[in-house]
Design a protein around this motif. Structure first.
Motif, PDB file in Angstrom:
ATOM      1  N   MET A   1       0.826  -1.173   0.000  1.00 29.55           N
ATOM      2  CA  MET A   1       0.000   0.000   0.000  1.00 29.55           C
ATOM      3  C   MET A   1       0.876   1.244   0.000  1.00 29.55           C
ATOM      4  O   MET A   1       1.723   1.423   0.862  1.00 29.55           O
ATOM      5  CB  MET A   1      -0.859  -0.003   1.252  1.00 29.55           C
ATOM      6  N   ALA A   2       0.696   2.071  -0.958  1.00 26.25           N
ATOM      7  CA  ALA A   2       1.546   3.245  -1.097  1.00 26.25           C
ATOM      8  C   ALA A   2       0.970   4.428  -0.337  1.00 26.25           C
ATOM      9  O   ALA A   2      -0.235   4.646  -0.310  1.00 26.25           O
ATOM     10  CB  ALA A   2       1.678   3.612  -2.567  1.00 26.25           C
ATOM     11  N   GLN A   3       1.847   5.191   0.282  1.00 24.46           N
ATOM     12  CA  GLN A   3       1.455   6.412   0.975  1.00 24.46           C
ATOM     13  C   GLN A   3       1.617   7.585   0.011  1.00 24.46           C
ATOM     14  O   GLN A   3       2.596   7.667  -0.728  1.00 24.46           O
ATOM     15  CB  GLN A   3       2.348   6.623   2.195  1.00 24.46           C
ATOM     16  N   LYS A   4       0.656   8.488   0.020  1.00 26.74           N
ATOM     17  CA  LYS A   4       0.739   9.690  -0.798  1.00 26.74           C
ATOM     18  C   LYS A   4       1.182  10.849   0.085  1.00 26.74           C
ATOM     19  O   LYS A   4       1.025  10.828   1.293  1.00 26.74           O
ATOM     20  CB  LYS A   4      -0.613  10.005  -1.412  1.00 26.74           C
ATOM     21  N   LYS A   5       1.743  11.867  -0.539  1.00 23.50           N
ATOM     22  CA  LYS A   5       2.179  13.043   0.194  1.00 23.50           C
ATOM     23  C   LYS A   5       1.185  14.175  -0.041  1.00 23.50           C
ATOM     24  O   LYS A   5       0.709  14.387  -1.149  1.00 23.50           O
ATOM     25  CB  LYS A   5       3.562  13.486  -0.248  1.00 23.50           C
ATOM     26  N   ALA A   6       0.913  14.885   1.014  1.00 24.72           N
ATOM     27  CA  ALA A   6       0.103  16.096   0.944  1.00 24.72           C
ATOM     28  C   ALA A   6       0.871  17.178   1.687  1.00 24.72           C
ATOM     29  O   ALA A   6       1.708  16.887   2.538  1.00 24.72           O
ATOM     30  CB  ALA A   6      -1.257  15.870   1.572  1.00 24.72           C
ATOM     31  N   SER A   7       0.591  18.416   1.373  1.00 16.39           N
ATOM     32  CA  SER A   7       1.293  19.493   2.060  1.00 16.39           C
ATOM     33  C   SER A   7       0.296  20.319   2.858  1.00 16.39           C
ATOM     34  O   SER A   7      -0.901  20.334   2.568  1.00 16.39           O
ATOM     35  CB  SER A   7       2.042  20.376   1.060  1.00 16.39           C
ATOM     36  N   LEU A   8       0.809  21.008   3.858  1.00 15.04           N
ATOM     37  CA  LEU A   8       0.002  21.891   4.681  1.00 15.04           C
ATOM     38  C   LEU A   8       0.330  23.327   4.292  1.00 15.04           C
ATOM     39  O   LEU A   8       1.488  23.740   4.326  1.00 15.04           O
ATOM     40  CB  LEU A   8       0.298  21.669   6.168  1.00 15.04           C
ATOM     41  N   ALA A   9      -0.700  24.072   3.895  1.00 14.48           N
ATOM     42  CA  ALA A   9      -0.509  25.447   3.457  1.00 14.48           C
ATOM     43  C   ALA A   9      -1.058  26.404   4.499  1.00 14.48           C
ATOM     44  O   ALA A   9      -2.103  26.157   5.100  1.00 14.48           O
ATOM     45  CB  ALA A   9      -1.211  25.682   2.122  1.00 14.48           C
ATOM     46  N   CYS A  10      -0.362  27.486   4.713  1.00 11.27           N
ATOM     47  CA  CYS A  10      -0.778  28.510   5.658  1.00 11.27           C
ATOM     48  C   CYS A  10      -2.051  29.179   5.141  1.00 11.27           C
ATOM     49  O   CYS A  10      -2.156  29.506   3.959  1.00 11.27           O
ATOM     50  CB  CYS A  10       0.330  29.541   5.817  1.00 11.27           C
ATOM     51  N   ALA A  11      -3.019  29.368   6.021  1.00 10.05           N
ATOM     52  CA  ALA A  11      -4.272  29.992   5.619  1.00 10.05           C
ATOM     53  C   ALA A  11      -4.118  31.492   5.373  1.00 10.05           C
ATOM     54  O   ALA A  11      -4.885  32.077   4.615  1.00 10.05           O
ATOM     55  CB  ALA A  11      -5.344  29.746   6.683  1.00 10.05           C
ATOM     56  N   GLY A  42       4.449  33.506  13.181  1.00 14.19           N
ATOM     57  CA  GLY A  42       3.508  33.211  14.254  1.00 14.19           C
ATOM     58  C   GLY A  42       2.791  31.901  13.992  1.00 14.19           C
ATOM     59  O   GLY A  42       2.969  31.265  12.945  1.00 14.19           O
ATOM     60  N   TYR A  43       1.971  31.495  14.950  1.00 16.78           N
ATOM     61  CA  TYR A  43       1.193  30.271  14.816  1.00 16.78           C
ATOM     62  C   TYR A  43      -0.108  30.589  14.096  1.00 16.78           C
ATOM     63  O   TYR A  43      -0.918  31.385  14.580  1.00 16.78           O
ATOM     64  CB  TYR A  43       0.915  29.663  16.188  1.00 16.78           C
ATOM     65  N   THR A  44      -0.306  29.977  12.939  1.00 15.98           N
ATOM     66  CA  THR A  44      -1.498  30.209  12.140  1.00 15.98           C
ATOM     67  C   THR A  44      -2.118  28.873  11.749  1.00 15.98           C
ATOM     68  O   THR A  44      -1.498  27.818  11.886  1.00 15.98           O
ATOM     69  CB  THR A  44      -1.178  31.003  10.859  1.00 15.98           C
ATOM     70  N   LEU A  45      -3.321  28.929  11.239  1.00 18.23           N
ATOM     71  CA  LEU A  45      -4.018  27.728  10.801  1.00 18.23           C
ATOM     72  C   LEU A  45      -3.411  27.241   9.488  1.00 18.23           C
ATOM     73  O   LEU A  45      -3.220  28.023   8.556  1.00 18.23           O
ATOM     74  CB  LEU A  45      -5.500  28.030  10.619  1.00 18.23           C
ATOM     75  N   HIS A  46      -3.086  25.960   9.415  1.00 14.92           N
ATOM     76  CA  HIS A  46      -2.570  25.346   8.195  1.00 14.92           C
ATOM     77  C   HIS A  46      -3.567  24.295   7.731  1.00 14.92           C
ATOM     78  O   HIS A  46      -4.032  23.492   8.531  1.00 14.92           O
ATOM     79  CB  HIS A  46      -1.214  24.693   8.450  1.00 14.92           C
ATOM     80  N   LYS A  47      -3.886  24.310   6.440  1.00 14.79           N
ATOM     81  CA  LYS A  47      -4.863  23.383   5.882  1.00 14.79           C
ATOM     82  C   LYS A  47      -4.189  22.428   4.916  1.00 14.79           C
ATOM     83  O   LYS A  47      -3.237  22.788   4.229  1.00 14.79           O
ATOM     84  CB  LYS A  47      -5.960  24.146   5.146  1.00 14.79           C
ATOM     85  N   GLU A  48      -4.707  21.206   4.851  1.00 16.20           N
ATOM     86  CA  GLU A  48      -4.150  20.171   3.970  1.00 16.20           C
ATOM     87  C   GLU A  48      -4.483  20.486   2.513  1.00 16.20           C
ATOM     88  O   GLU A  48      -5.609  20.835   2.185  1.00 16.20           O
ATOM     89  CB  GLU A  48      -4.754  18.823   4.354  1.00 16.20           C
ATOM     90  N   THR A  49      -3.484  20.388   1.657  1.00 12.76           N
ATOM     91  CA  THR A  49      -3.670  20.535   0.220  1.00 12.76           C
ATOM     92  C   THR A  49      -3.210  19.252  -0.445  1.00 12.76           C
ATOM     93  O   THR A  49      -2.425  18.498   0.110  1.00 12.76           O
ATOM     94  CB  THR A  49      -2.862  21.720  -0.358  1.00 12.76           C
ATOM     95  N   ARG A  50      -3.692  19.000  -1.629  1.00 11.46           N
ATOM     96  CA  ARG A  50      -3.348  17.749  -2.303  1.00 11.46           C
ATOM     97  C   ARG A  50      -2.612  18.005  -3.585  1.00 11.46           C
ATOM     98  O   ARG A  50      -2.377  19.028  -4.050  1.00 11.46           O
ATOM     99  CB  ARG A  50      -4.620  16.961  -2.583  1.00 11.46           C
TER     100      ARG A  50
END
Length: 50
Positions: A1-11, A42-50
């Motif tokens: 089973m292969a794992q995919k990569k996603a990135s977290l982008a700053c909101a 600073g600490y901000t919300l990061h959302k998953e992108t594909r």
């Protein structure tokens, strides 16, 4: 089973600072976490992108 990569982008600035591995089955909701953004300085919300 292969794992995919996603990135977290700053909101706020949109820069993609972090990468995570996700399973092959897509989830209906995307991950949202507060992480440190070096561009916003600073600490901000990061959302998953594909």
């Amino acid at each position: 089973m292969a794992q995919k990569k996603a990135s977290l982008a700053c909101a706020d600035c949109g820069s993609r600072n972090y990468s995570i591995s996700v399973g092959s089955n897509p989830k209906p909701t995307r991950l949202e976490v507060k992480k440190f953004c070096k561009h916003c300085k600073g600490y901000t919300l990061h959302k998953e992108t594909r």
